[in-house]
Enzyme design. Structure first.
Site, PDB file in Angstrom:
ATOM      1  N   GLU A  10      -7.829  33.622  25.612  1.00  0.00           N
ATOM      2  CA  GLU A  10      -7.795  33.627  24.160  1.00  0.00           C
ATOM      3  C   GLU A  10      -8.245  32.303  23.566  1.00  0.00           C
ATOM      4  O   GLU A  10      -8.075  32.062  22.376  1.00  0.00           O
ATOM      5  CB  GLU A  10      -6.366  33.939  23.658  1.00  0.00           C
ATOM      6  CG  GLU A  10      -5.846  35.288  24.072  1.00  0.00           C
ATOM      7  CD  GLU A  10      -6.501  36.420  23.302  1.00  0.00           C
ATOM      8  OE1 GLU A  10      -7.293  36.128  22.400  1.00  0.00           O
ATOM      9  OE2 GLU A  10      -6.236  37.594  23.616  1.00  0.00           O
ATOM     10  N   LEU A  69      -8.534  39.532  15.450  1.00  0.00           N
ATOM     11  CA  LEU A  69      -8.690  38.105  15.716  1.00  0.00           C
ATOM     12  C   LEU A  69      -7.949  37.777  17.005  1.00  0.00           C
ATOM     13  O   LEU A  69      -6.876  38.329  17.268  1.00  0.00           O
ATOM     14  CB  LEU A  69      -8.139  37.256  14.557  1.00  0.00           C
ATOM     15  CG  LEU A  69      -8.941  37.286  13.245  1.00  0.00           C
ATOM     16  CD1 LEU A  69      -8.231  36.452  12.181  1.00  0.00           C
ATOM     17  CD2 LEU A  69     -10.360  36.781  13.448  1.00  0.00           C
ATOM     18  N   ASP A  70      -8.517  36.882  17.792  1.00  0.00           N
ATOM     19  CA  ASP A  70      -7.888  36.494  19.049  1.00  0.00           C
ATOM     20  C   ASP A  70      -6.523  35.856  18.798  1.00  0.00           C
ATOM     21  O   ASP A  70      -6.182  35.466  17.676  1.00  0.00           O
ATOM     22  CB  ASP A  70      -8.789  35.520  19.823  1.00  0.00           C
ATOM     23  CG  ASP A  70     -10.101  36.177  20.229  1.00  0.00           C
ATOM     24  OD1 ASP A  70     -10.128  37.411  20.318  1.00  0.00           O
ATOM     25  OD2 ASP A  70     -11.082  35.446  20.435  1.00  0.00           O
ATOM     26  N   PHE A  71      -5.770  35.720  19.865  1.00  0.00           N
ATOM     27  CA  PHE A  71      -4.414  35.177  19.776  1.00  0.00           C
ATOM     28  C   PHE A  71      -4.408  33.779  19.157  1.00  0.00           C
ATOM     29  O   PHE A  71      -3.550  33.455  18.347  1.00  0.00           O
ATOM     30  CB  PHE A  71      -3.808  35.146  21.189  1.00  0.00           C
ATOM     31  CG  PHE A  71      -2.377  34.686  21.237  1.00  0.00           C
ATOM     32  CD1 PHE A  71      -1.364  35.450  20.699  1.00  0.00           C
ATOM     33  CD2 PHE A  71      -2.060  33.471  21.828  1.00  0.00           C
ATOM     34  CE1 PHE A  71      -0.042  35.032  20.743  1.00  0.00           C
ATOM     35  CE2 PHE A  71      -0.743  33.038  21.882  1.00  0.00           C
ATOM     36  CZ  PHE A  71       0.276  33.820  21.343  1.00  0.00           C
TER      37      PHE A  71
END
Length: 411
Positions: free
Chosen positions: A34, A182-184
């Site tokens: 991530e 959205l990524d972490f």
């Protein structure tokens, strides 16, 4: 059987079932990179990279104009509407308009005026109840969320990480649908809506909705790297490029960039920077279509778009789709059978029309020639024909009759 033994068996069964449930395995999802973790005390994004207005005023004006054009198409002549209601003939309604006895939206009506479904028509000061018309669909709700790093865009997570859905307001009779992901460890603008159709319209790659990201990357951006990122860099899942790349300052090690892209593949921005030798240390989305991340929206908080903004946005999207004729770009197929050398663009062989071919055959005289040749062949073979087929034979003309009736009776 004693009662104690029966109760012991029941207890063992219950214990066994409980033990089975406690030992039930939970399928673990594969770990996915991530990006670099962002500390909780990381400074907020620079106000220069955000916007003072949450909704694009240009899109708002275009959407209102498109919405007005849609309503104009639904409009009708005022005297026709009144006549259809049974208030008199069209000429009578025109006379009432000339006399000033009819008003539209508290303004005197005029000849040739067109009215829309939402207009209020009065006759002698009383509202005219028009026929029930299709109500305008209610605008779906759209929520703007400033996602902080360390939250996952999912309802459930086997690892128990915090979810963005925990900070959204509760709604009844509907549910929030995330527009993209959205990524972490990616921050910034994240949209939610109650309309699955609108979410699909904003996410589908063929519509090419623009996204803008503020990127902090470690390394030196050379002219060659910038050219690759703007013209096309090759990734594992195909080429990708930024339609805009601007440098926004920073220190010697970490520089800020503002990039624009029209698709949302998994970790695409991070992979593009990595392809030119730069490591993304922070990634913030600042725009999605007509919506921008407002500078005064704190991380972890939400703000809802006004219904007229949503309607204008949807009208602008529909107008943009209709202007292109609704054509979908050709999708490149991956895999399948390889081309074995055959030309798939080759035109099929022409099959002649049997009726036209027969007419041409007769007109050319070929039919007469063929008949003559057939007759001569029969004359040559008359002497060698079998006895039953000779003239006057078993199957010839009947004796004593004036005209032959074809074949005789079989004996």
């Amino acid at each position: 059987m004693p009662q104690e033994k029966v109760s012991d068996k029941k207890e063992k069964r219950v214990e066994g079932r409980g033990k089975f449930r406690r030992n039930k395995r939970v399928r673990e999802e594969p770990f996915e990179d991530e990006g670099m973790a962002v500390p909780e005390d990381a400074p907020a994004i620079d106000a220069e990279l955000c916007a003072a207005q949450i909704f694009d005023p240009k899109v708002l004006a275009q959407g209102k104009a498109a919405k007005k054009n849609e309503l104009v198409k639904q409009s009708e002549k005022l005297h026709k509407v009144l006549a259809d209601l049974g208030l008199g003939s069209r000429r009578d309604m025109e006379q009432l308009i000339v006399e000033g006895r009819i008003s539209v939206n508290s303004e005197p009506a005029f000849l040739g005026q067109r009215v829309m479904p939402g207009d209020i028509v009065r006759l002698n000061g009383r509202i005219v109840k028009r026929m029930a018309q299709g109500k305008q669909p209610k605008a779906p709700r759209v929520l703007v969320y400033h996602k902080p790093a360390g939250q996952i865009v999912s309802m459930r997570d086997p690892q128990g990480r915090p979810s963005v859905f925990d900070n959204l307001p509760k709604i009844s009779g509907a549910r929030w649908i995330a527009v993209g992901r959205l990524d972490f460890n990616t921050e910034g603008l994240l949209l939610f809506t109650t309309s699955g159709e609108l979410a699909n319209r904003l996410m589908h790659p063929r519509y090419e909705i623009e996204r803008e990201y503020a990127v902090r990357a470690a390394g030196v951006m050379t002219d060659e790297a910038k050219e690759l990122l703007t013209t096309g860099v090759e990734l594992d899942d195909g080429p990708a490029h930024f339609s805009m790349l601007e440098e926004k300052g920073g220190d010697n090690l970490n520089r800020w960039y503002l990039v624009r892209i029209s698709e949302g593949r998994n970790r695409e921005v991070r992979r593009m920077f990595a392809a030119v030798g730069l490591t993304v240390s922070r990634l913030i989305r600042v725009r999605y279509g007509a919506v921008r991340l407002p500078a005064d929206l704190a991380r972890g908080t939400t703000r809802e778009l006004k219904p007229d903004w949503v309607q204008a946005w949807m009208a602008q999207l529909n107008a943009a789709t209709s202007s292109t004729g609704g054509k979908k770009p050709a999708v490149k197929k991956v895999g399948g059978k390889k081309n074995t050398g055959r030309s798939f663009n080759r035109k099929p062989e022409r099959i002649p029309d049997p009726m036209l071919s027969t007419v041409n055959y007769i007109a050319s005289g070929s039919l007469g020639a063929a008949q003559g040749a057939y007759g001569r062949a029969l004359a040559r073979t008359d002497d060698v024909m079998p006895p039953p087929f000779k003239k006057g034979g078993k199957f010839g003309k009947s004796k004593g009759s004036g005209k032959g009736k074809g074949f005789g009776k079989r004996r």
